[in-house]
Every structure is written in structure tokens, then in C-alpha cells.
Design a protein around this motif. Structure first.
Motif, PDB file in Angstrom:
ATOM      1  N   ASP A 254       1.057  -1.207  -0.137  1.00 22.28           N
ATOM      2  CA  ASP A 254       0.022  -0.081  -0.110  1.00 22.28           C
ATOM      3  C   ASP A 254       0.881   1.144  -0.010  1.00 22.28           C
ATOM      4  O   ASP A 254       0.693   2.110  -0.748  1.00 22.28           O
ATOM      5  CB  ASP A 254      -0.741   0.016   1.429  1.00 22.28           C
ATOM      6  CG  ASP A 254      -2.317  -0.772   1.038  1.00 22.28           C
ATOM      7  OD1 ASP A 254      -2.326  -1.551   0.217  1.00 22.28           O
ATOM      8  OD2 ASP A 254      -3.232  -0.459   1.673  1.00 22.28           O
TER       9      ASP A 254
ATOM     10  N   PHE B 259       2.744   1.543  -3.366  1.00 23.17           N
ATOM     11  CA  PHE B 259       1.881   1.829  -4.681  1.00 23.17           C
ATOM     12  C   PHE B 259       1.343   3.199  -4.382  1.00 23.17           C
ATOM     13  O   PHE B 259       0.779   3.900  -5.422  1.00 23.17           O
ATOM     14  CB  PHE B 259       0.743   0.916  -4.871  1.00 23.17           C
ATOM     15  CG  PHE B 259       1.280  -0.258  -5.677  1.00 23.17           C
ATOM     16  CD1 PHE B 259       2.661  -0.534  -5.698  1.00 23.17           C
ATOM     17  CD2 PHE B 259       0.231  -0.878  -6.585  1.00 23.17           C
ATOM     18  CE1 PHE B 259       3.015  -1.609  -6.516  1.00 23.17           C
ATOM     19  CE2 PHE B 259       0.674  -2.063  -7.190  1.00 23.17           C
ATOM     20  CZ  PHE B 259       2.154  -2.421  -7.106  1.00 23.17           C
TER      21      PHE B 259
ATOM     22  N   ILE C 221      -3.957  -5.229  -6.784  1.00 18.19           N
ATOM     23  CA  ILE C 221      -3.320  -5.591  -5.252  1.00 18.19           C
ATOM     24  C   ILE C 221      -4.400  -6.021  -4.404  1.00 18.19           C
ATOM     25  O   ILE C 221      -4.167  -6.165  -3.287  1.00 18.19           O
ATOM     26  CB  ILE C 221      -2.247  -4.479  -4.940  1.00 18.19           C
ATOM     27  CG1 ILE C 221      -2.901  -3.178  -4.474  1.00 18.19           C
ATOM     28  CG2 ILE C 221      -1.118  -4.327  -5.718  1.00 18.19           C
ATOM     29  CD1 ILE C 221      -1.934  -2.603  -3.466  1.00 18.19           C
ATOM     30  N   GLU C 222      -5.588  -5.526  -4.734  1.00 21.06           N
ATOM     31  CA  GLU C 222      -6.629  -6.126  -4.013  1.00 21.06           C
ATOM     32  C   GLU C 222      -6.688  -7.661  -3.778  1.00 21.06           C
ATOM     33  O   GLU C 222      -7.215  -8.324  -2.777  1.00 21.06           O
ATOM     34  CB  GLU C 222      -8.006  -5.833  -4.388  1.00 21.06           C
ATOM     35  CG  GLU C 222      -8.414  -6.217  -5.821  1.00 21.06           C
ATOM     36  CD  GLU C 222      -8.258  -5.119  -6.828  1.00 21.06           C
ATOM     37  OE1 GLU C 222      -7.181  -4.347  -6.579  1.00 21.06           O
ATOM     38  OE2 GLU C 222      -8.811  -4.923  -7.858  1.00 21.06           O
ATOM     39  N   TYR C 223      -5.847  -8.422  -4.641  1.00 26.18           N
ATOM     40  CA  TYR C 223      -5.687  -9.773  -4.413  1.00 26.18           C
ATOM     41  C   TYR C 223      -4.403 -10.333  -3.933  1.00 26.18           C
ATOM     42  O   TYR C 223      -4.055 -11.294  -4.004  1.00 26.18           O
ATOM     43  CB  TYR C 223      -5.938 -10.734  -6.004  1.00 26.18           C
ATOM     44  CG  TYR C 223      -7.256 -10.288  -6.480  1.00 26.18           C
ATOM     45  CD1 TYR C 223      -8.279 -10.401  -5.856  1.00 26.18           C
ATOM     46  CD2 TYR C 223      -7.458  -9.682  -7.802  1.00 26.18           C
ATOM     47  CE1 TYR C 223      -9.682 -10.315  -6.488  1.00 26.18           C
ATOM     48  CE2 TYR C 223      -8.421  -9.482  -8.383  1.00 26.18           C
ATOM     49  CZ  TYR C 223      -9.732  -9.857  -7.659  1.00 26.18           C
ATOM     50  OH  TYR C 223     -10.974  -9.506  -8.388  1.00 26.18           O
TER      51      TYR C 223
END
Lengths: 340, 290
Positions: free
Chosen positions: A97, A100, A262-264
Motif C-alpha cells: 500500500d 503503490f 493488489i486487492e488480490y
């Protein structure tokens, strides 16, 4: 790629393995060179005591110091760990987080990770190569260096390490966390060799050959990334392929990293559309491996029994594979940390 | 900063749907909603961490996803300092200075002195409150125009909370920055925010300026001879009901509801001061929802 903040951030999260890599190179090259000289001197002295026998250093002895032997395997493992600390571990924790949210393109973030690794590999390799070369060159066994080419002892291992590290980063760009990055890097790093071995065994048990079985075809070596780290590419084509694959993996990795959802993070794969591909590959490999293991328990002469035991092993491992892979696909390993 | 019709689908589930609003520097915007409403996903999208399935986030009319350098104007402060826990204060200052060109080290050191934050070898060794305070000060020191805070006061003691709220208000008043806060603490938001966005099921349910919102409703305490009449319950937001005493929320300009209440001859009709929490409890349908 040259943003000093990113260099610092990447170094900070991987410095542990970076210094381990330096130690491995020191052990592999200068230390091994010194110890090998002692060993060769001892052998030469022993040979001198024997009539009509002169000890001579072989190319193999030199290659062991620069490009082959167990230390190259340790270096390869360290490179995978370095790549997984830079990408995989970021995904397991909240660091991704932070990374990014920084004002850089994601491809720039990827190139910064690549550049750090390549600088470390090149710097440490050269730093250890030069004194090791000088140590041997100054000894009575200097002629040994004429038995090998610079392709074999410098370019092939250096470019091989760079390619394998880049390959591990590419795998990091498609996997959702550290363990899957490490596991898939090794699995895909050996994949052509694994598939060849498994299909050969399958054909041998059934006495039914799609293609002739001989010694391992050279193209399998070229297509197996792991071979690039263990001194198997000391020829022009190997060098060319190492460079070509490095370029493909760098550009491909950056493009995939740019498209990362990146939620995965924490899951087995970042790109869900790749799940069916991996399910099929893993299932086939595990099932064929089961066949190979169980059939090897049957006597070599009993053909029918070998075929039956092959399929018992195949079916059992197929079942294990289906159960295991279902869990892999739904897993989520994230350490979110305590609030504040 | 504009949030332009963003939607986010994760695992075939719509987490955010067509969210749209604008953040103007000089404001404190509160984002409220139930657990799982999509507040953190919204903040992470605004920080450019998550790419929306549809829509865009723009700063000065340009997409932060197409031009990530614009993100130098935003900083995201998550509810955990996990990402930076292994840094020393000196290292963190170096990191931020090299990323954010306008990083103000003097300001940072001044605020660290003011709140008695000693430089430390590992930020993870600060107490929970100190970590929260430090990350907030660092965020303001970057001179970013948009500060995105995810639950900044969650689990902190009263003194630290007061210090954090103090910094927030001072900074927004002194500088041209916008602070976007997701929080469960409606009482705190009421104290600071001038704009509140309510997220419900991934959508913007309502978006109000706080002062105008309070003018929309009034909070009344009613006592009847028996229980609250059903017709009144159906036409008001019931905040609380204990025996014959009921607290309800009614639209301020609705004479029809006023007449309905007086037609049942309440024993007590008293207007109470309304809080933001009352509004959201009513809006979200029950005090176990926020």
C-alpha cells in the motif's frame, strides 16, 4: 528506476539477504580459490612423490570456483529470496500500500527493484571475481585459467544470475504473496526438465514412445531457467539466450506489475485468469509424479504390475492435487498488522 | 481532487459503485459508513493504490493513474504503521525527503519537539499513540495537498486524540490542504469535518455540509400516555425508545409530521440538540449499524 528514495526503500527491506549474497559470493570465489590452491598444491606434492605422474589442474576445477558447484545453487536460492523480499513480502504485509501510493509509475517501481538486484549481483560478483582471478593468476596454477573462457567463468554465471533473478521478479509480478512466488519460481524454474522427466517415465512404463528417449536434449537445458545459474551456459548461444530472456522477463514483469490488482494480495495468484492454467499444470505434474513414485516400487520386470501401480499412484496423487490446489486458490496470507 | 464515478469490483462483488464527489483544499471531509461499506477501499483508490474498475481519480483535471507524479500531492496514512515500523526516524525522514520534493524537515522537527517525540531507532518501538502522532506529522511535513487518513484516532487514548485533532485543525486552517478522514467516530468528525460523505453499500448515500445537514432535521424527545404510536414511528426516524419515552428525528420543515405528533397529544414535546451520530444512526437504520 534511479529514484534514490526507491533505492533506499528497496535496500531497507532486503538488506538482510543482500549481505548474505555477498557472503555467499565470498565463500564461492575468493575463499574457494584460496582453499583450492592449497588442495592443488597438496595434490601436486603427492603426485611429485609418484613416478611418471604430474598433477594438472583441469577446467572443471576452475569452473567449480567461478560458475559451478554447490555455492551457485545457494546463490540461486538467495536470488529467489531477494526477489521475494522485494515483491512477495510486500504483498503479505501493508508495505505494498505504501509503495503503490508513492508518486511513481508502477513500472518504475518494478524497474527500481530490478536495478537494485542487478547492481547487487553485478557488484558483488565482480568484486569477488577479480581477486579470485588474481589469486589463481599469481599462483603456479595460473595455466588453469587458460583452460576456460571468459564466457564460461564470467559472462555465463553473471548473466545467468541476472536472468534467474529477473525471472523470480517476473513470477513475483503474477503471484499474490511470498510463498507462492518462491514455490512457483522453483517450479517454473525447473518446469521443462520436470515435464521431460515425467513424460519420459510415463512413456517408459507404458512402453509407448511419442518421442525417442535419449540423453537430455540441449533445448530443454536452454529452456530451463535454473540451468542458467549453475554454469551450464558457457557458450555463445547460452549467453545470447540469457540476455534475451532477461529482456523479456524485465519488460514482461514491468508490464504485468503495472496491471497488478493488489486487492488480490495474499492470494495465490494476482491474475485470476491464470488460475485455470496453473490448476491444469500443477494437477498434471502432481499426478504424473504420483505415477512415477508408486510405479518405481514395482519390480522392473513386471510390466503389467508397473502399469497398474503407475495408475494407482497417478489417481491417488490426482486426488491430493485437486484437494490441495482448491485450497491454494482460495488461500489468503496477509499480515495486516495492528492498527496504528 | 475529483472522484469521478468510480466503481470497484473485487471477487465479483461490487465494493464501490459510481462514487462521485470533489475535495477542495481547505476542507476536512469525513467519510462515514458501516464496517465493510467501502470506506478504506475508497481511500486506497483515492491514493492510487487500487485501480478502480470504472471511473477515475483526478487532480487538477488529470488522472492520477495516467500521471502518477500527481500523487506527490497526496499522502495516504493507513490505520497501521506496519509498512514503516522498521525505519528509524532519521531513515524515514531521508526516505520522505527523497520522495516528496517539498518535505519540510524543520516543520517536522518542530512538531516532534512540541509533542515530545524523541527520535528513535525503530518507529515500531514508539507507543501506539506516538506512532499515530508521528505518522500524521510526517504526512503534513510532506506538504501534500490532500491528506488521506484511514481511522486516524482508532484505539487511541483521549490525550493523543486531542493532540491529533489539534494538529488536523491547525494545519487545515493555516495551509491550503484538504484532509479526508474515514472514521467511525462521528463525535470527532462532527468536531472537525465541514463536509460529510455517507457511504452505504458502496454508494454515496448522502453528501452534506455539516451545518446545512443539522438544519435539515430536528431531534425531539416525546412522551405519550402509552407507547409511541405506530403511525408516528412510521413517519419519523426513531433514535431511541425506552418505555413511554421516545427520541425521534423529524425533517425540520415538515408541518405534516408536526401535526401528526400533536394529534396524538404528547405529554412531553422537547427539542434536543442534534449530533451527527443521531443523523447517521437514523439514516443507516439502527444504532448497531455504524
Amino acid at each position: 528506476m534511479f529514484e534514490k528514495g526507491l533505492w533506499f526503500q528497496n535496500y531497507k527491506q532486503s538488506k538482510f539477504i543482500i549481505w548474505i549474497l555477498l557472503v555467499l559470493f565470498v565463500l564461492q570465489m575468493p575463499l574457494q580459490a584460496i582453499l583450492s590452491l592449497e588442495t592443488w598444491t597438496e595434490r601436486a606434492e603427492q603426485a611429485a612423490e609418484t613416478d611418471e605422474y604430474v598433477y594438472e589442474v583441469q577446467a572443471w576445477d576452475i569452473n567449480q570456483i567461478f560458475s559451478q558447484g554447490m555455492f551457485t545453487v545457494f546463490v540461486a536460492v538467495a536470488l529467489v529470496l531477494l526477489a521475494s523480499l522485494l515483491i512477495g513480502l510486500e504483498r503479505n504485509t501493508r508495505r505494498n500500500d505504501f509503495t503503490f501510493s508513492l508518486p511513481y509509475k508502477r513500472s518504475t517501481l518494478f524497474y527500481a527493484k530490478w536495478a537494485l538486484g542487478v547492481t547487487v549481483i553485478t557488484g558483488f560478483f565482480a568484486l569477488n571475481y577479480i581477486p579470485s582471478y588474481i589469486i589463481i593468476h599469481q599462483s603456479e596454477f595460473a595455466y588453469g585459467l587458460n583452460l576456460v573462457s571468459s564466457l564460461e567463468i564470467f559472462w555465463a554465471p553473471l548473466l545467468g544470475y541476472i536472468f534467474f533473478y529477473t525471472f523470480a521478479l517476473l513470477i513475483g509480478a503474477i503471484t499474490g504473496e511470498m510463498v507462492s512466488q518462491v514455490v512457483l519460481t522453483f517450479l517454473l524454474g525447473f518446469l521443462p526438465l520436470i515435464l521431460l522427466t515425467l513424460f519420459q517415465e510415463f512413456m517408459q512404463v507404458h512402453d509407448f514412445f511419442f518421442f525417442s528417449i535419449g540423453s537430455q536434449p540441449r533445448f530443454i537445458t536452454y529452456l530451463t531457467p535454473f540451468y542458467y545459474t549453475i554454469g551450464e551456459m558457457g557458450e555463445m548461444i547460452g549467453i545470447f539466450l540469457a540476455v534475451l530472456f532477461t529482456i523479456i522477463c524485465t519488460l514482461g514483469g514491468a508490464a504485468l506489475y503495472e496491471r497488478n490488482k493488489i486487492e488480490y494480495n495474499g492470494e495465490f495468484l494476482i491474475f485470476k485468469q491464470l488460475n485455470p492454467v496453473f490448476i491444469v499444470i500443477l494437477t498434471i505434474i502432481i499426478a504424473l509424479f504420483g505415477g512415477l513414485i508408486v510405479s518405481s516400487l514395482a519390480p522392473w520386470g513386471a510390466n503389467a504390475l508397473r502399469i497398474i501401480s503407475y495408475w494407482i499412484g497417478f489417481s491417488t496423487f490426482l486426488l491430493f492435487a485437486l484437494l490441495l490446489i482448491r485450497r491454494l486458490i482460495i488461500m489468503n496470507i496477509t499480515f495486516s498488522g495492528k492498527p496504528t | 481532487m475529483e472522484v469521478k464515478h468510480i466503481s470497484k469490483v473485487i471477487h465479483h462483488q461490487t465494493i464501490l459503485a459510481d462514487i462521485e464527489f470533489e475535495v477542495i483544499p481547505g476542507n476536512i471531509v469525513g467519510i462515514v459508513g458501516r464496517n465493510g461499506a467501502g470506506k478504506t477501499t475508497l481511500l486506497r483508490s483515492m491514493a492510487g493504490i487500487l485501480k478502480p474498475t470504472k471511473g477515475d481519480i483526478t487532480i487538477d483535471g488529470q488522472s492520477i493513474f495516467l500521471k502518477p507524479s500527481l500523487k506527490a500531492q497526496t499522502i495516504f496514512v493507513p490505520d497501521s504503521s506496519e509498512a514503516l515500523k522498521n525505519y528509524s526516524t532519521k531513515e524515514l525522514i531521508y526516505l520522505y525527503k527523497s520522495i516528496y520534493p517539498h518535505f519540510d524537515q524543520q516543520y517536522l522537527e518542530a512538531l516532534m519537539n512540541r509533542f515530545s517525540l524523541e527520535p528513535i531507532n525503530k518507529i515500531g518501538n514508539y507507543s501506539k499513540g506516538m506512532k499515530a502522532l508521528f505518522t500524521l506529522i510526517v504526512a503534513f511535513a510532506t506538504k501534500a495537498k490532500y491528506i488521506l487518513l484511514d481511522e486516524p484516532t482508532d484505539g487511541l487514548d483521549v490525550i493523543i486524540k486531542k493532540q491529533i485533532l489539534q494538529i488536523l485543525i491547525e494545519e487545515v486552517a493555516d495551509k491550503d490542504v484538504a484532509v479526508i478522514i474515514s472514521s467511525h467516530r462521528l463525535d470527532e468528525l462532527e468536531f472537525m469535518a465541514n463536509d460529510v460523505i455517507l457511504i452505504k453499500d458502496g454508494r454515496v448515500d448522502s453528501h452534506y455540509e455539516l451545518d446545512s445537514m443539522k438544519e435539515l432535521y430536528k431531534k425531539i424527545q416525546l412522551v405519550f400516555e402509552t407507547e409511541l404510536p405506530e403511525e408516528i414511528a412510521e413517519n419519523t426516524y426513531v433514535l431511541e425508545q425506552t418505555g413511554r419515552v421516545s427520541t425521534v428525528l423529524i425533517p425540520r420543515d415538515s408541518t405534516a409530521v408536526e401535526e401528526l405528533i400533536s394529534s396524538y397529544h404528547p405529554l412531553l414535546y422537547e427539542e434536543l440538540s442534534m449530533s451527527l451520530e443521531d443523523y447517521f444512526i437514523a439514516k443507516l437504520g439502527g444504532d448497531d449499524n455504524v
